[in-house]
Design a protein around this motif. Sequence first.
Motif, PDB file in Angstrom:
ATOM      1  N   GLU A 142      59.330  86.707 -35.433  1.00 42.21           N
ATOM      2  CA  GLU A 142      60.662  86.447 -34.874  1.00 42.21           C
ATOM      3  C   GLU A 142      61.215  85.135 -35.409  1.00 42.21           C
ATOM      4  OE1 GLU A 142      58.099  87.506 -33.070  1.00 42.21           O
ATOM      5  OE2 GLU A 142      58.815  89.495 -32.478  1.00 42.21           O
ATOM      6  N   GLU A 143      60.340  84.139 -35.570  1.00 43.87           N
ATOM      7  CA  GLU A 143      60.804  82.849 -36.088  1.00 43.87           C
ATOM      8  C   GLU A 143      61.334  83.015 -37.514  1.00 43.87           C
ATOM      9  OE1 GLU A 143      57.365  80.369 -35.428  1.00 43.87           O
ATOM     10  OE2 GLU A 143      57.699  80.392 -33.257  1.00 43.87           O
TER      11      GLU A 143
ATOM     12  N   LEU B 171      62.571  85.833 -38.749  1.00 43.51           N
ATOM     13  CA  LEU B 171      63.818  86.585 -38.635  1.00 43.51           C
ATOM     14  C   LEU B 171      64.979  85.675 -38.234  1.00 43.51           C
ATOM     15  CD1 LEU B 171      65.312  89.339 -38.503  1.00 43.51           C
ATOM     16  CD2 LEU B 171      64.591  89.499 -36.125  1.00 43.51           C
ATOM     17  N   ALA B 172      64.716  84.794 -37.272  1.00 41.56           N
ATOM     18  CA  ALA B 172      65.776  83.898 -36.789  1.00 41.56           C
ATOM     19  C   ALA B 172      66.275  83.004 -37.923  1.00 41.56           C
ATOM     20  CB  ALA B 172      65.257  83.041 -35.629  1.00 41.56           C
TER      21      ALA B 172
ATOM     22  N   TYR C 254      68.315  85.101 -40.384  1.00 35.11           N
ATOM     23  CA  TYR C 254      69.612  85.410 -39.775  1.00 35.11           C
ATOM     24  C   TYR C 254      70.544  84.205 -39.871  1.00 35.11           C
ATOM     25  CZ  TYR C 254      73.005  86.854 -36.229  1.00 35.11           C
ATOM     26  OH  TYR C 254      74.157  87.183 -35.571  1.00 35.11           O
TER      27      TYR C 254
ATOM     28  N   PHE D 236      68.960  87.728 -29.077  1.00 34.04           N
ATOM     29  CA  PHE D 236      68.259  87.303 -30.294  1.00 34.04           C
ATOM     30  C   PHE D 236      68.555  88.309 -31.419  1.00 34.04           C
ATOM     31  CE2 PHE D 236      64.552  87.451 -33.087  1.00 34.04           C
ATOM     32  CZ  PHE D 236      64.375  86.120 -33.390  1.00 34.04           C
ATOM     33  N   PRO D 237      68.785  87.905 -32.658  1.00 30.38           N
ATOM     34  CA  PRO D 237      68.697  86.556 -33.203  1.00 30.38           C
ATOM     35  C   PRO D 237      70.018  85.767 -33.189  1.00 30.38           C
ATOM     36  CG  PRO D 237      68.881  88.112 -34.994  1.00 30.38           C
ATOM     37  CD  PRO D 237      68.961  88.912 -33.728  1.00 30.38           C
TER      38      PRO D 237
ATOM     39  N   PRO E  66      63.348  83.652 -29.163  1.00 29.34           N
ATOM     40  CA  PRO E  66      62.846  85.025 -29.254  1.00 29.34           C
ATOM     41  C   PRO E  66      62.169  85.507 -27.979  1.00 29.34           C
ATOM     42  CG  PRO E  66      61.334  83.519 -30.334  1.00 29.34           C
ATOM     43  CD  PRO E  66      62.455  82.678 -29.803  1.00 29.34           C
TER      44      PRO E  66
END
Lengths: 279, 466
Positions: A263-264, A266-267, A270, B272-273, B278
């Motif tokens: 997720e990190e 992906l963030a 993004y 999110f995102p 998250p």
Amino acid sequence: MYKIVEKRELAPKIKLLKIFAPEISKKAQPGQFVILRVDEVGERFPLTIADWDAHTGTITLIFLEVGVSTRKLGELKEGEAILNILGPLGNPTEVKNYGVVCVVGGGVGIAAAYPVARAFKEAGNRVVSIIGAKTAELLILEKEMMAFSDELYISTDDGSKGYKGFVSDVLKSLIQDGRKFDLVYAVGPTVMMRAVANVTKPHNIKTIVSLNPIMVDGIGMCGTCRVTVGGKTRFVCVDGPEFDAHEVDFEELIKRSMTFLPEEKLALEYWEANKKARG
Amino acid sequence: MSKWDRFKAVPMPKQPPEVRIHNFDEVALGYSEEQAIMEAERCLQCSNPQCIPGCPVGIDIPAFIKLLRKGEFREAIRKIKEKNSLPAICGRVCPQEDQCQKNCLLGRKGDPVQIGRLERFLADWELSHGVEIPEKSPSTGKRVAIIGAGPAGLTAAADLAKLGHEVVVFEALHEPGGVLMYGIPEFRLPKRIVKAEIDYVKKLGVNIKTDTLIGRLYTIPELLKDEGFNAVFIGTGAGPPIFMEIPGENLCGIYSANEFLIRVNLMKSYLFPKWDTPIKVGDRVAVIGAGNVAMDSSRCALRLGAKEVHIVYRRSRAEMPARKEEVENAEEEGVLFDFLTLPVAYHGDEKGWVKKMECIRMQLSEPDESGRRRPIPIKGSNFLMDVDTVIVAIGRRPNPLIQQTTPGLKVAKDGTIIVDENMRTNIEGVYAGGDIVTGEATVISAMGAGRRAAKSIHEYLMNLSR
């Protein structure tokens, strides 16, 4: 809003921000941290307070740009502001005259080691510092650490400066050479702190580590930062951040810190894509 | 519209379950003017109303209902706001069935008057028609520090500001609202509603300072001595989540309900995102516990894409502490209930992620001190349940920081702060109320405590020599 009054790049991707936060600057103590949120959609994340000055009302934060939050923080310019800063948080370091103290700082963790080394020195300890980084150009605060250390040892993973190897290797050879330490204080990447703990344990040297797990609120409400210490679950934000290194379950801590790796990533992607779109 | 029946409540329009499990929008849509008046018509206007004593803040319920049914909405909301500064919140999250509506005469034969829904209707009506700021008393020159901008603190702040005192609320998080912001999900209590009601409190002249942790930045003695406050109210609420302390509980994928809900609600990880924080929800989710927080967690998990969500509870359906309405909502949405089941260990994979939950079956025996039948493990009944996400919702302890940093403050064994009937602690000028005094309770009981404390603080301040 907390205004940035000074910004410097200490090394590639490692930045220093001096921030106007007068209330925090009056109360900060060695070992404490703040929780930041850069902007409205930002995460809450912790950074150790590297320095503070009650006269100018500023605190200093030093960080490595890794994820979206530290990247955003690194993009702010002098004169711009951080949306939220909460602190000082965590229990301060127990500063007293132990005798001979070895302060070990790895990577950007040297920024957290610095105020502790200074406080130990000012309390009358003989301070032996070991600082290290991947490579010479990533080594920070050498001069500052020197100023408050009776001896300073440097290591780099690639040998481009000082000893080739890890800070824990330097500590190991000092101990093997018969050096006696009344306390070892280590802060840096979790694997580094684990290595230091493994070095000192057979010699029964009291060792304190300052942990840096994932946090959300930072005030003891969520338990994100929980870690097993001496068989008991503790919250790093309120029970720590410092613990007896020989009691910490580092394996668990390392696994838990990887909870949100995809997720990190992906963030960050993004955010970068949107930045490009905004021009 | 259905035929009017004295004994039947006008139903609350709701988003259908199959639609709402895909969004975080509010589930209950609120009465229309017509529906509100129809429901208000059912009130018997008792000469000795039993609803008022059931209200922790003592709203004159028959009076506001009477105004409502005449269509005098402005007057009606004014009547509520004499006693309650946060009606849009209370109308949504108060357990009316255990309070004002519990002793409604109509309830003996049919449905009690839906007082909460009417309160919500009026509060929402006011928010869309312009909120009136009441006149304040002239300034007293006295200063009060309120610690914590949750239901107790906001209520005390509003009352004290109206009485002419200078009020500063210190909030540790970046948003005021306490549990209303970080705990209760958007689909049950939209954050724009919370923000609007906090805005009202600010318009009364209350100064809210966020990012300020009392106990670290300032201690209570410092507030009284150095920062020039004449009185302090402690409304720091519930804090650290309780874990079961069973093997494997720190595996990845196991959240406290507090972590899960803070991520989702306060940090908006359901966006999110776009928002940076998250959250990870697997296919099979187990929520441990059966209170309102467990219901909220289970329903958030569904909305975040979980295929199967189980409420795992050691007692049976009858003992569940959650509001009936919330249990119904969860069931409608497809949450499954595993009663008489207690987790005893978690088993993970080599990367440290939870994969299986080991449980034991329970049976009920004699009632315990809570009056509920005590659950007892059935020997040898252990079994494994596949899970990839677990949310532990078995309660929280009082926030400890104030107690640790206020020398001499009297604290009970369980960590709650001890107060007298006037919400006074043992330290002069220091008052406390809400979950920090009672342990985990409801939003409205915290608000009631805030009111009582405000009254008591006012008396104290007015008797201080100038």
